[in-house]
Design a protein around this motif. Structure first.
Motif, mmCIF file in Angstrom:
data_model
loop_
_atom_site.group_PDB
_atom_site.id
_atom_site.type_symbol
_atom_site.label_atom_id
_atom_site.label_comp_id
_atom_site.label_asym_id
_atom_site.label_seq_id
_atom_site.Cartn_x
_atom_site.Cartn_y
_atom_site.Cartn_z
ATOM 1 N N TRP A 43 0.894 -1.278 0.148
ATOM 2 C CA TRP A 43 0.129 0.113 0.002
ATOM 3 C C TRP A 43 0.958 1.229 -0.106
ATOM 4 O O TRP A 43 1.607 1.480 0.901
ATOM 5 N N GLY B 211 -5.373 -1.981 -2.613
ATOM 6 C CA GLY B 211 -6.656 -1.266 -2.658
ATOM 7 C C GLY B 211 -6.772 -1.385 -4.078
ATOM 8 O O GLY B 211 -6.045 -1.899 -4.724
ATOM 9 N N ALA B 212 -7.914 -0.709 -4.599
ATOM 10 C CA ALA B 212 -8.321 -0.495 -5.875
ATOM 11 C C ALA B 212 -7.655 0.104 -6.866
ATOM 12 O O ALA B 212 -7.441 0.081 -8.038
ATOM 13 N N LEU C 234 -15.189 -4.318 -0.561
ATOM 14 C CA LEU C 234 -14.963 -2.690 -0.959
ATOM 15 C C LEU C 234 -16.127 -2.307 -1.855
ATOM 16 O O LEU C 234 -16.347 -1.145 -1.757
ATOM 17 N N ARG D 133 -9.997 9.919 -6.667
ATOM 18 C CA ARG D 133 -8.780 10.172 -6.164
ATOM 19 C C ARG D 133 -8.528 11.772 -6.244
ATOM 20 O O ARG D 133 -9.203 12.607 -7.173
ATOM 21 N N ALA E 6 -14.344 3.656 1.251
ATOM 22 C CA ALA E 6 -14.399 2.352 1.048
ATOM 23 C C ALA E 6 -13.054 2.134 1.909
ATOM 24 O O ALA E 6 -12.026 1.844 0.877
ATOM 25 N N THR F 73 -10.084 -0.436 3.053
ATOM 26 C CA THR F 73 -9.723 -1.736 2.476
ATOM 27 C C THR F 73 -9.713 -2.657 3.890
ATOM 28 O O THR F 73 -9.190 -2.292 4.790
HETATM 29 C C1 OXD Z 1 -8.498 2.272 -2.703
HETATM 30 C C2 OXD Z 1 -8.496 3.217 -1.610
HETATM 31 O O1 OXD Z 1 -7.825 2.634 -3.727
HETATM 32 O O2 OXD Z 1 -8.851 2.795 -0.684
HETATM 33 O O3 OXD Z 1 -8.756 0.908 -2.590
HETATM 34 O O4 OXD Z 1 -8.351 4.462 -1.904
#
Ligand code: OXD
Ligand code: NDP
Length: 321
Positions: free
Chosen positions: A54, A74-75, A99, A236, A287, A289
């Motif tokens: 991460w 994460g995503a 998630l 983001r 969300a 993780t």
């Molecule tokens: C993700 C985040 O990308 O938590 O999973 O921002």
């Protein structure tokens, strides 16, 4: 394939990123596989075959000469892809029901908050003012979801079931029952023009950086019951032009925003976002993780890979997501 060693490159920070918590979970789900902490991995670099990461600092993954795959915990993979020395092995991102469900909760919560005039009602309560305003049906509101991937598609479908008119915008064509699909730059303006509440669940790439800007906000629908469009960004911080958001809130181009992500995190104490009356702010926890589900997801993927199967949700480095 012999069972490989997994290194955890987790630096800590907020509660859910406690390295100890992740290590305990991975020890549980990788019982017959060595799992190394960040410190242990540094002194046994040649033994590391997989890395679960991460936001690793640039250069941290290049020290492992025998790496077979990297699992982002994460995503969003923008932070990992920013590392110019990233080893050329498959990079896997998170796409799991836990998630996705959490993100859908966030999106629904914030769409409903604006649709049901919650900021106004909470202010009325603080002022002991019994002053309901006219209410309207969900079907009077058009929600536009930017990004119809794992997260956007689920949120769009739940909003649709609640009765909202829902459209989605993606890079390639996506056909989802009940959702008006738009794709590519040519269909972007038409998507914006019919949108009262814009939800952003795009990945941060060179194409999407600062996409949430005045030009885009000015094209959103202004004739819906909300009076002025609303923007919700949980993708983001780099997707948003923050000076434009503040200026558009001040001059009425936007009626309100919900922001979970910021260009600088943690958000600096002197940011105007903290106190702006039209801003609903959360600390990048739309969300979370969850170590339980995600450690199992990574362990399953490694097992399958070592048995000769394919990895799932591998990032396309060319596209950047
Ligand atoms: C993700 C985040 O990308 O938590 O999973 O921002
Ligand atoms: P996916 O990769 O599954 O979906 C991305 C979607 O964005 C796809 O529909 C894709 O189009 C679309 N897209 C990408 N680039 C463009 C573009 N230039 N123009 C139009 N559409 C584009 O990602 P996820 O749904 O899993 O996650 C989305 C993002 O959410 C993550 O990258 C991360 O940044 C953020 N996130 C934030 C969290 C939080 O707590 N705030 C938690 C988890 C994720 P196509 O379908 O054609 O490929």
């Amino acid at each position: 394939m012999k069972k490989g060693t997994l290194a955890l490159l987790i630096h800590g920070g907020t509660d859910n990123w406690s390295p100890e918590r992740w290590q305990a979970r991975f020890n549980e789900v990788c019982r017959d596989r060595p799992v190394l902490s960040l410190a242990e991995a540094r002194s046994a670099a040649a033994e590391v075959h997989y890395a679960a990461v991460w936001k690793p600092a640039p250069g941290k993954l290049a020290v492992f000469p025998n790496l077979r795959a990297i699992f982002n915990l994460g995503a969003g993979v923008d932070a990992v892809l920013a590392d110019k020395t990233l080893p050329d092995v498959p990079l896997v991102r998170v796409a799991v029901g836990d998630l996705t469900g959490r993100m859908t909760e966030y999106v629904v919560l914030h769409v409903l908050m604006h649709h049901r005039q919650e900021p106004y009602l909470r202010q009325s309560q603080r002022e002991k003012r019994w002053a309901p305003k006219a209410q309207w049906a969900a079907s009077a509101i058009s929600v536009g979801v930017m990004g119809l991937g794992t997260l956007g598609a689920d949120a769009a479908q739940v909003l649709c079931r609640l009765g909202f008119k829902v459209a989605g915008w993606s890079s390639s064509r996506r056909d989802i029952a009940g959702i008006d699909g738009f794709h590519g730059p040519d269909q972007f303006d038409a998507f914006l023009r019919r949108t009262d509440i814009l939800v952003c669940l795009l990945p941060l790439t060179s194409d999407t950086r600062h996409i949430l800007s005045r030009d885009v906000f000015a094209k959103l629908n202004r004739s819906g019951p909300l009076g002025a469009p609303v923007v919700i960004n949980a993708g983001r911080g780099g997707l948003q032009n923050e000076a434009d958001i503040l200026a558009c809130l001040d001059d009425g181009t936007l009626g309100a925003v919900s922001l979970d992500v910021f260009s600088q995190e943690p958000l600096p104490a002197d940011s105007r976002f903290w106190t702006h009356p039209k801003v609903v702010l959360t600390p990048h926890n739309a969300a979370d993780t969850d170590p339980d589900e995600i450690s199992r997801y990574v362990a399953r993927q490694i097992e399958r890979f070592e048995a000769g199967g394919a990895l799932e949700n591998v990032v396309d480095r060319e596209r950047g997501y």
